[in-house]
Design a protein around this motif. Structure first.
Motif: not given
Lengths: 400, 290
Positions: A149-150, A152-154
């Motif tokens: 998830k982290k 994907k966010e970046k």
């Protein structure tokens, strides 16, 4: 609605068609050269053209694994091969070799997916390939959903995550056990799975492991429970298994297809056990959920177990159905006779039926369907379609 | 051709410097090491040994939550004369951020296996890289003849066969309810049908299984010497005195290739468990070759 791709493996053209028909949005395959899994049947260029056409006709995509870590001798014919792939209308190639990435970028317009062999495990690694021009990274299998998830966010390119199948015990691409112990190159498709062998552990000449061996192979990955969370954090859910059987591919693909569709429609999964039970109908090994829950303990490893569980339930593949005479034409794949109840497993549903007789190609009654790839006929009142699967119904009496 | 040596015990630094002015310093970001040097120690070395090129060994694979830490480390030394040996692409991105990609040496162990890999990396502006040890020396020579950046080659030292995020010693201990410290450095494995001993380590980053014996390419040095820039001799987990002697043998041999076999004999008498997988023959992978 969140877009998510279900990506399935296929070792040959027949399995490719099964994967698509049973619900895959995309299929990945290997060609005769340049791909891992040299023991899979693998595709000729003609197969790839036909496979790409079939996929596109069914709104699916075809990716070709060109994922060996190549030595000097393996570079011969590379550019021609990459250009042939482009001409065959494949949708992307999966690479782990820097040479392949560079040559594909220089000489073709093929989309580049970066293989899990690169063990990309953070957002900066993804950004590296984003800057290079790749359209997707297949993330390392050592990541938790939170870590994915982290990432994907970046980042801005597609992320692909494994949800099912065999897992390397090592960081993918960084294991040379097979090379040193058997001279077979794991990074060019020859892996001997030395991580699954038996070892003894010593400390200062004293044996530590007593009656049981030291082992460090990992359980297979089954991510049924994690599908809803994974759908929210990545773009493609990948099933491993180019060497797996047709029945395995149909069963596993269809299971995840139904689960994904249920989640996308309802926003939740009502009963996960339903999907675990569907998965068990294929030949399957002991499994866990990999690193997805963030845990890295002994429950994820395979100790002192025979991991293979041979599955003979797959009887045959439907070739045709004669509506007038209510006869199924079956391409036999495993032995079966009239003792068992059978079921027809199709992309949409599963229906049981029983048989009193089995007929050979000349419509003579035979006592059993003995020979794989022979043709038999079975009586069945309901209509079935080509590529439906005939298998034994498991119950208390015949459960082994 | 220059030697590149690893620093284990700081007390041996001056002696190492008599053999080479290129020294690799293990850090907390190394994939494995017996000794770790902190930032203050590194700063001190940089200040007091200006005649030496130091390389920080930061070759672990990084998870997302570890990026800030490695960024802070590199930031601290960005304007100093420190080079970086790395395996994770995240390090390249951080070097790029600080405009110091020319200080990076890429060492992924297994992923550089052919000469066409090099332009990919020289286009990115790094200083150099190391090819895999699982390719024959003739292939290393071909890579060297086509190199577009500095070529290092690991000619000596323990070489990992298996690197995993799994804690294989801890997990086995917990599964079997055994009593040992998984962080001890004296474990080895023996496969049930073989006699070889495979040294196995576990630290906070990874578990590592090493090939049996200590890798040495000394006997084939003549094949590659003119094609490489740096000969990396990895002394991690090797006795310091033995390591110094081995490094001296390599240095002397590099100036006296006509007597290479004598030097090789000398090394094998010094270190009996020398091994040389893949120096001359490539691995196989096609099913008809199995």
């Amino acid at each position: 609605m969140k877009k998510i791709e279900l990506l399935a493996p296929a070792g040959d053209l027949e399995k490719l068609k099964i994967a698509v028909l049973y619900g895959a949005d995309a299929v990945f395959v290997g060609a005769k050269n340049f791909s891992l899994r040299t023991r899979a049947a693998n595709f000729t260029m003609q197969d790839l053209k036909e496979g790409a056409k079939f996929c596109h006709e069914h709104n699916a995509k075809l990716y070709v694994a060109t994922n060996i870590v190549s030595h000097n001798e393996d570079l011969i014919g590379l550019v021609d091969y990459l250009q042939d792939l482009e001409a065959a209308s494949v949708d992307a190639i999966i690479c782990s070799s820097y040479a392949f990435m560079l040559e594909a970028k220089k000489h073709t317009n093929l989309d580049l997916h970066i293989s899990t062999q690169q063990s990309v495990s953070n957002s900066l690694g993804v950004k590296f390939y984003e800057d290079f021009g790749a359209t997707r990274v297949v993330l390392a299998r050592e990541l938790s959903i939170e870590q994915i998830k982290k990432i994907k966010e970046k980042t801005n390119i597609e992320l692909e995550v494994f949800i099912h199948g065999g897992m390397c015990a090592s960081y993918s691409g960084r294991c040379m056990l097979s090379n040193h112990m058997t001279n077979r190159d794991a990074n060019r498709g020859g892996c001997a799975h030395s991580c699954r062998w038996n070892y003894e552990l010593y400390q200062d000449n004293k044996k530590i492991s007593d009656d049981k061996y030291f082992q460090f192979a990992s359980k297979d990955l089954v991510a049924c429970l994690e599908i809803p969370k994974l759908i929210e954090v990545c773009d493609s859910l990948k099933i491993e298994g180019r060497m797996k059987s047709l029945h395995y591919i149909a069963t596993v693909v269809n299971t995840y297809r139904k689960e994904i569709d249920e989640y996308l429609e309802n926003g939740y999964i009502k009963d996960y056990n339903k999907y675990f039970n569907m998965i068990k109908k294929a030949e399957n090994r002991v499994f866990a959920n990999g690193f997805l829950d963030g845990k890295n303990d002994f429950n994820k490893q395979l100790y002192n177990m025979r991991s293979e569980k041979a599955n003979q339930d797959f009887c045959g593949l439907v070739l045709d159905y004669d509506k007038e005479h209510k006869l199924i034409k079956v391409d036999v794949r495993n032995y079966f006779d009239t003792v068992y109840d059978l079921e027809v497993f199709s992309p949409k549903d599963t229906k049981t039926f029983s048989i009193d007789k089995i007929y050979d190609e000349d419509m003579n009654v035979i006592d059993a369907a003995r020979h794989p790839r022979s043709i038999v006929y079975l009586e069945c009142d309901f209509e079935v379609k080509p590529y439906d699967i005939i298998r034994i119904v498991k119950n208390e009496e015949n459960n082994d | 051709m220059k030697l590149v040596l690893t620093l284990d015990d700081f007390n041996y630094l001056d002696e190492l410097k008599t053999l080479s002015s290129n020294i690799i310093i293990p850090t907390k970001f190394s994939n494995y090491s017996k000794t770790i040097y902190d930032e203050d120690s590194i700063l001190e070395m940089l200040a007091n040994h200006k005649d030496t090129t130091f390389y920080a060994l930061i070759n672990q694979i990084f998870m997302e939550e570890e990026l800030e830490d490695i960024r802070n480390f590199i930031y601290k030394f960005a304007r100093k004369r420190l080079k970086y040996v790395f395996a994770d692409l995240a390090v390249y991105e951080i070097l790029k951020e600080f405009n110091i990609t020319n200080k990076g040496v890429y060492f992924p162990n297994t992923l550089i296996c052919n000469y066409m890999d090099l332009p990919f990396w020289s286009n990115l502006g790094i200083y150099g890289l190391l090819p895999s040890l699982e390719i024959p020396l003739k292939d290393v020579s071909i890579i060297g003849k086509n190199k577009t950046l500095k070529l290092f080659y690991q000619a000596f030292g323990y070489s990992p066969m298996f690197q995993s995020k799994r804690k294989i010693l801890t997990n086995f201990k917990e599964y079997k309810k055994l009593d040992y410290n998984p962080k001890d450095t004296n474990f080895y494995l023996i496969e049930e049908t073989r006699d070889d001993k495979y040294f196995v380590l576990e630290n906070n980053h990874q578990s590592t299984i090493f090939q049996a014996g200590i890798h040495s390419a000394l006997e084939g040095l003549n094949i590659i010497l003119s094609d490489i820039d740096f000969l990396f001799l990895d002394g991690r987990f090797i006795d310091n005195e033995l390591y110094l002697k081995a490094a001296k043998i390599f240095l002397d041999a590099s100036f006296d290739l006509a007597n290479l076999s004598d030097y090789d004999q000398e090394l094998k008498m010094l270190i009996p468990n020398i091994t040389g997988d893949f120096l001359y023959n490539d691995s196989v992978f096609k099913k008809e070759e199995f």
